[in-house]
Design an enzyme around this catalytic site. Structure first.
Site, PDB file in Angstrom:
ATOM      1  N   HIS A   1       0.563  -1.426  -0.340  1.00 29.45           N
ATOM      2  CA  HIS A   1      -0.053   0.249  -0.177  1.00 29.45           C
ATOM      3  C   HIS A   1       1.003   1.152  -0.030  1.00 29.45           C
ATOM      4  O   HIS A   1       1.383   1.250   0.437  1.00 29.45           O
ATOM      5  CB  HIS A   1      -1.030  -0.011   1.492  1.00 29.45           C
ATOM      6  CG  HIS A   1      -1.584   1.649   2.087  1.00 29.45           C
ATOM      7  ND1 HIS A   1      -1.105   2.236   2.602  1.00 29.45           N
ATOM      8  CD2 HIS A   1      -2.964   2.323   1.237  1.00 29.45           C
ATOM      9  CE1 HIS A   1      -1.637   4.013   2.596  1.00 29.45           C
ATOM     10  NE2 HIS A   1      -2.768   3.504   2.051  1.00 29.45           N
TER      11      HIS A   1
ATOM     12  N   ASN B   1       0.412   5.746  -0.597  1.00 29.69           N
ATOM     13  CA  ASN B   1      -0.498   7.232  -0.283  1.00 29.69           C
ATOM     14  C   ASN B   1       0.447   8.245  -0.108  1.00 29.69           C
ATOM     15  O   ASN B   1       0.919   8.623   1.046  1.00 29.69           O
ATOM     16  CB  ASN B   1      -1.229   6.976   0.891  1.00 29.69           C
ATOM     17  CG  ASN B   1      -2.650   8.668   0.792  1.00 29.69           C
ATOM     18  OD1 ASN B   1      -2.090   8.941   1.982  1.00 29.69           O
ATOM     19  ND2 ASN B   1      -3.443   7.583   0.166  1.00 29.69           N
TER      20      ASN B   1
ATOM     21  N   ARG C   1     -16.628   8.795  -2.957  1.00 30.26           N
ATOM     22  CA  ARG C   1     -17.250   8.100  -4.783  1.00 30.26           C
ATOM     23  C   ARG C   1     -16.476   6.272  -3.813  1.00 30.26           C
ATOM     24  O   ARG C   1     -15.640   6.166  -3.906  1.00 30.26           O
ATOM     25  CB  ARG C   1     -16.280   8.118  -5.670  1.00 30.26           C
ATOM     26  CG  ARG C   1     -16.177   7.481  -6.797  1.00 30.26           C
ATOM     27  CD  ARG C   1     -15.653   7.882  -8.580  1.00 30.26           C
ATOM     28  NE  ARG C   1     -16.175   7.040  -9.538  1.00 30.26           N
ATOM     29  CZ  ARG C   1     -15.756   5.896  -9.934  1.00 30.26           C
ATOM     30  NH1 ARG C   1     -14.678   6.151  -9.319  1.00 30.26           N
ATOM     31  NH2 ARG C   1     -15.689   5.427 -10.962  1.00 30.26           N
TER      32      ARG C   1
END
Length: 309
Positions: free
Chosen positions: A115, A117, A269
């Site tokens: 991961h 970010n 979303r």
């Protein structure tokens, strides 16, 4: 707030997404689906997020069973509670957030999930200077531990922070170990990496530089590991354990992860927010690995905070 420039951050993030996707396509041999989206404002009093972005998704690839690399730029009229938990003085302000987030779930159980970010958040109020901060990081979640992989990944994380002072890596590594901890299981999600949030000091240029360096080091941290492990032979036992451990990933993302909670609270979303979910997962009741097995080794030697470099 010297040289505050949200346009430069957005340009960097879009370029980073393109670079990462292009490299992953080289490794996998299949193309990502590129899904651009645009969401109009929901009204100034609703607090619902508006914005745009692009999800790059690969499902049933040659190497990646599921991989998602998402860019989003969203804004709203009132900050969600998850964003003000550490900054209550900013409650009620207009906000803007942008970032690139990715999760890669390889098919081979010997290849770890990862991961990454990098993001920026801005809080605004009429007549006041905008308040900004950066956050992000990267971490590794192996199913079968390899010391050389762990050392390589953590060295890349250390290299990303080295230009900004020797004190950052131990601080951000510890932060990562503490953040990616599944409290209800009393165990880490993986072997960590680096994590930071609420970064605005000493100035915009330095904070942005740290974010850029973390993003720029991701491919060198992960791709060599993926290429080493993607073709290793495995059987049903290894696949079964991989799916079981993926359950921990789902639990963390849905119960603890601040980014997921923020996205859901801001009515973001859904497809983008849940892009990190693995395609197949298993849960078992009170399962424990047999002593002396490779599965037990993961718990005994890898799922514990450790100075790898």
């Amino acid at each position: 707030m010297s040289n505050f420039n949200s346009a430069a951050v957005k340009e960097y993030l879009i370029e980073l997404q393109d670079l990462i996707v292009a490299r992953l396509e080289q490794v996998d041999g299949k193309k990502f689906r590129r899904d651009s989206w645009d969401r109009p404002a929901g009204g100034t009093s609703t607090g619902l997020s508006a914005g745009s972005g692009r999800c790059c998704i690969l499902e049933e690839g040659n190497v990646l069973e599921r991989g998602g690399v998402a860019f989003s730029h969203v804004m709203g009229a009132s900050m969600p509670s998850s964003a003000t938990a550490h900054r209550p003085e900013l409650a009620g302000r207009r906000w803007e957030a942008m970032g690139v987030s990715l999760v890669l779930h390889p098919r081979n159980p010997y290849a770890p999930t990862t991961h990454m970010n990098v993001r920026m958040f801005v809080a605004m109020k009429e007549g006041e200077t905008p308040v900004f901060w950066f956050g992000g990081g990267m971490d590794l979640t192996p199913y079968y531990g390899f010391e050389e992989d762990a050392v390589h990944f953590h060295q890349a994380c250390k290299n990303a922070l080295a230009p900004f002072g020797a004190d950052l890596h131990p601080k951000y590594k510890k932060w990562c170990d503490e953040y990616f901890y599944i409290k209800h299981r009393n165990e880490p999600r993986g072997i960590g990496g680096i994590f930071f949030d609420d970064l605005s000091a000493p100035d915009f240029d330095t904070a942005f530089g740290i974010q850029q360096s973390v993003g720029d080091h991701f491919l060198s941290a992960y791709v060599p590991i993926l290429e080493r492990r993607k073709d290793m032979p495995y059987g049903e036992r290894e696949r079964d354990f991989q799916l079981y451990r993926r359950g921990r990933y789902v639990e963390f993302n849905l119960v603890i992860d601040r980014g997921t909670i923020f996205g859901l609270q801001s009515n973001g979303r859904t497809e983008s927010i849940l892009l990190s979910m693995p395609p197949l997962v298993k849960w078992r009741y009170d399962w424990h690995p047999e002593k002396g097995t490779a599965e037990a080794k993961l718990y005994e030697e890898f799922l514990a905070p450790r100075d790898w470099v």
